[in-house]
Scaffold this motif. Structure first.
Motif, PDB file in Angstrom:
ATOM      1  N   ASP A 121       0.883  -1.164   0.000  1.00 27.51           N
ATOM      2  CA  ASP A 121       0.000   0.000   0.000  1.00 27.51           C
ATOM      3  C   ASP A 121       0.918   1.210   0.000  1.00 27.51           C
ATOM      4  O   ASP A 121       1.556   1.526   1.010  1.00 27.51           O
ATOM      5  CB  ASP A 121      -0.903  -0.003   1.235  1.00 27.51           C
ATOM      6  CG  ASP A 121      -1.856   1.185   1.267  1.00 27.51           C
ATOM      7  OD1 ASP A 121      -1.705   2.121   0.447  1.00 27.51           O
ATOM      8  OD2 ASP A 121      -2.757   1.173   2.129  1.00 27.51           O
ATOM      9  N   ILE A 122       1.005   1.873  -1.160  1.00 28.08           N
ATOM     10  CA  ILE A 122       1.890   3.041  -1.293  1.00 28.08           C
ATOM     11  C   ILE A 122       1.081   4.332  -1.469  1.00 28.08           C
ATOM     12  O   ILE A 122       1.609   5.343  -1.891  1.00 28.08           O
ATOM     13  CB  ILE A 122       2.902   2.857  -2.444  1.00 28.08           C
ATOM     14  CG1 ILE A 122       2.200   2.666  -3.786  1.00 28.08           C
ATOM     15  CG2 ILE A 122       3.825   1.684  -2.148  1.00 28.08           C
ATOM     16  CD1 ILE A 122       3.147   2.669  -4.990  1.00 28.08           C
ATOM     17  N   GLY A 123      -0.229   4.233  -1.136  1.00 29.40           N
ATOM     18  CA  GLY A 123      -1.059   5.438  -1.139  1.00 29.40           C
ATOM     19  C   GLY A 123      -2.059   5.542  -2.269  1.00 29.40           C
ATOM     20  O   GLY A 123      -2.893   6.457  -2.268  1.00 29.40           O
ATOM     21  N   HIS A 124      -2.050   4.647  -3.238  1.00 31.52           N
ATOM     22  CA  HIS A 124      -3.015   4.711  -4.335  1.00 31.52           C
ATOM     23  C   HIS A 124      -4.369   4.187  -3.864  1.00 31.52           C
ATOM     24  O   HIS A 124      -4.444   3.251  -3.071  1.00 31.52           O
ATOM     25  CB  HIS A 124      -2.532   3.888  -5.537  1.00 31.52           C
ATOM     26  CG  HIS A 124      -1.298   4.443  -6.172  1.00 31.52           C
ATOM     27  ND1 HIS A 124      -1.277   5.631  -6.852  1.00 31.52           N
ATOM     28  CD2 HIS A 124      -0.027   3.977  -6.213  1.00 31.52           C
ATOM     29  CE1 HIS A 124      -0.057   5.878  -7.294  1.00 31.52           C
ATOM     30  NE2 HIS A 124       0.726   4.878  -6.912  1.00 31.52           N
ATOM     31  N   ARG A 125      -5.450   4.802  -4.352  1.00 38.76           N
ATOM     32  CA  ARG A 125      -6.804   4.412  -3.979  1.00 38.76           C
ATOM     33  C   ARG A 125      -7.643   4.163  -5.229  1.00 38.76           C
ATOM     34  O   ARG A 125      -7.439   4.796  -6.260  1.00 38.76           O
ATOM     35  CB  ARG A 125      -7.479   5.512  -3.142  1.00 38.76           C
ATOM     36  CG  ARG A 125      -6.756   5.826  -1.844  1.00 38.76           C
ATOM     37  CD  ARG A 125      -6.930   4.691  -0.836  1.00 38.76           C
ATOM     38  NE  ARG A 125      -6.180   4.891   0.375  1.00 38.76           N
ATOM     39  CZ  ARG A 125      -5.028   4.283   0.653  1.00 38.76           C
ATOM     40  NH1 ARG A 125      -4.482   3.452  -0.197  1.00 38.76           N
ATOM     41  NH2 ARG A 125      -4.410   4.491   1.803  1.00 38.76           N
ATOM     42  N   SER A 131      -7.680   0.752  -0.714  1.00 34.27           N
ATOM     43  CA  SER A 131      -6.297   0.740  -1.202  1.00 34.27           C
ATOM     44  C   SER A 131      -6.160  -0.042  -2.495  1.00 34.27           C
ATOM     45  O   SER A 131      -6.746  -1.108  -2.657  1.00 34.27           O
ATOM     46  CB  SER A 131      -5.381   0.106  -0.152  1.00 34.27           C
ATOM     47  OG  SER A 131      -5.372   0.874   1.007  1.00 34.27           O
ATOM     48  N   HIS A 166       6.043   9.034  -6.591  1.00 32.43           N
ATOM     49  CA  HIS A 166       5.609  10.046  -5.626  1.00 32.43           C
ATOM     50  C   HIS A 166       6.240   9.852  -4.246  1.00 32.43           C
ATOM     51  O   HIS A 166       6.151  10.733  -3.396  1.00 32.43           O
ATOM     52  CB  HIS A 166       4.077  10.012  -5.492  1.00 32.43           C
ATOM     53  CG  HIS A 166       3.556   8.748  -4.884  1.00 32.43           C
ATOM     54  ND1 HIS A 166       3.515   7.552  -5.585  1.00 32.43           N
ATOM     55  CD2 HIS A 166       3.093   8.478  -3.637  1.00 32.43           C
ATOM     56  CE1 HIS A 166       3.017   6.613  -4.797  1.00 32.43           C
ATOM     57  NE2 HIS A 166       2.758   7.143  -3.608  1.00 32.43           N
ATOM     58  N   LEU A 167       6.894   8.725  -4.023  1.00 29.01           N
ATOM     59  CA  LEU A 167       7.463   8.435  -2.701  1.00 29.01           C
ATOM     60  C   LEU A 167       8.777   9.168  -2.470  1.00 29.01           C
ATOM     61  O   LEU A 167       9.559   9.382  -3.404  1.00 29.01           O
ATOM     62  CB  LEU A 167       7.677   6.934  -2.533  1.00 29.01           C
ATOM     63  CG  LEU A 167       6.416   6.065  -2.529  1.00 29.01           C
ATOM     64  CD1 LEU A 167       6.788   4.595  -2.513  1.00 29.01           C
ATOM     65  CD2 LEU A 167       5.530   6.416  -1.349  1.00 29.01           C
ATOM     66  N   ASP A 171       8.408   8.694   3.931  1.00 29.27           N
ATOM     67  CA  ASP A 171       7.082   8.139   3.652  1.00 29.27           C
ATOM     68  C   ASP A 171       6.982   6.724   4.195  1.00 29.27           C
ATOM     69  O   ASP A 171       7.950   5.968   4.168  1.00 29.27           O
ATOM     70  CB  ASP A 171       6.803   8.120   2.135  1.00 29.27           C
ATOM     71  CG  ASP A 171       6.580   9.501   1.556  1.00 29.27           C
ATOM     72  OD1 ASP A 171       6.270  10.430   2.323  1.00 29.27           O
ATOM     73  OD2 ASP A 171       6.711   9.646   0.331  1.00 29.27           O
ATOM     74  N   ILE A 173       4.998   2.994   4.029  1.00 31.37           N
ATOM     75  CA  ILE A 173       4.224   2.113   3.173  1.00 31.37           C
ATOM     76  C   ILE A 173       3.983   0.802   3.931  1.00 31.37           C
ATOM     77  O   ILE A 173       4.700   0.500   4.885  1.00 31.37           O
ATOM     78  CB  ILE A 173       4.928   1.865   1.814  1.00 31.37           C
ATOM     79  CG1 ILE A 173       6.310   1.230   2.013  1.00 31.37           C
ATOM     80  CG2 ILE A 173       5.058   3.173   1.035  1.00 31.37           C
ATOM     81  CD1 ILE A 173       7.026   0.882   0.707  1.00 31.37           C
ATOM     82  N   SER A 184       5.534  -2.977   7.873  1.00 32.15           N
ATOM     83  CA  SER A 184       5.521  -1.610   7.364  1.00 32.15           C
ATOM     84  C   SER A 184       6.956  -1.176   7.108  1.00 32.15           C
ATOM     85  O   SER A 184       7.896  -1.708   7.694  1.00 32.15           O
ATOM     86  CB  SER A 184       4.829  -0.674   8.347  1.00 32.15           C
ATOM     87  OG  SER A 184       5.554  -0.640   9.559  1.00 32.15           O
TER      88      SER A 184
END
Length: 198
Positions: A121-125, A131, A166-167, A171, A173, A184
């Motif tokens: 999970d690197i923040g995309h939805r 997620s 974007h990382l 940050d 993940i 994590s």
């Protein structure tokens, strides 16, 4: 075989600038001395560690990978191929903390040489806000594996590198091997792919 190994290591050595040095001030000149004395494994190890004011071009790691394969050094070969891939897609280093065995799916250590391809999970939805997971291989630095509950620096090699741009350092993940998070990571370093000058 020895002629092929020497030729391959010599080809890689020619790509290293004279100013590049290891932390112990070993230079490419020292590598040539080891090659002259048929110390191929030592020369290979030193070439893998040479660093300094230079960025290894893609051909460097391919040559070292071929030499490691000829010498039967599987982990060195895999490391060189990994580094070759990083020249094309960039470097992502992170500090990974695995959940303990009783908490997560994993009961055995994560193999260190880039075998594991977990989801992240690197923040995309997706549209409903849940997620959207991305895949990246894991290389454990400086260790053969990482046990459950352990913590180590790792390198990540994404399946789709453009989705990871974007990382940045700091940050966080989350790693998934099943529906439940297994660990994590905090991003330590992100470097772009190597661009060759015309």
């Amino acid at each position: 075989m020895c002629v092929d190994v020497v030729a391959t290591l010599e080809a890689a050595s020619l790509l290293v600038p004279e100013r590049a040095a290891t932390a112990d001030d070993i230079t490419v000149t020292d590598v040539w001395d080891y090659l002259a004395h048929d110390e191929w494994e030592v020369a290979l190890d030193l070439l893998q560690e040479l660093r300094g004011a230079w960025t290894a071009p893609p051909g460097f790691w391919e040559e070292l990978g071929r030499a490691a394969e000829m010498l039967g050094l599987e982990r060195s070969r895999e490391w060189c191929w990994w580094r070759s891939a990083e020249t094309r897609v960039g470097v992502i280093r992170a500090e990974l903390a695995l959940d303990p065995a009783g908490v997560s799916f994993r009961r055995t250590p994560v193999p260190g040489a880039g075998v594991l391809r977990p989801m992240w999970d690197i923040g995309h939805r997706v549209e409903d806000g849940s997620s959207e997971l991305d895949i990246a291989r894991v290389w454990v630095e400086f260790a053969p594996d990482l046990p459950p509950g352990g913590r180590a620096a790792v390198r990540l090699l994404p399946l789709t590198p453009a989705r990871w741009t974007h990382l940045g350092p700091g940050d966080r993940i989350t790693m998934y091997e099943c529906a439940v998070a297994g660990g994590s990571a905090t991003i330590l370093e992100v470097c772009p792919p190597v661009t060759l000058r015309p």
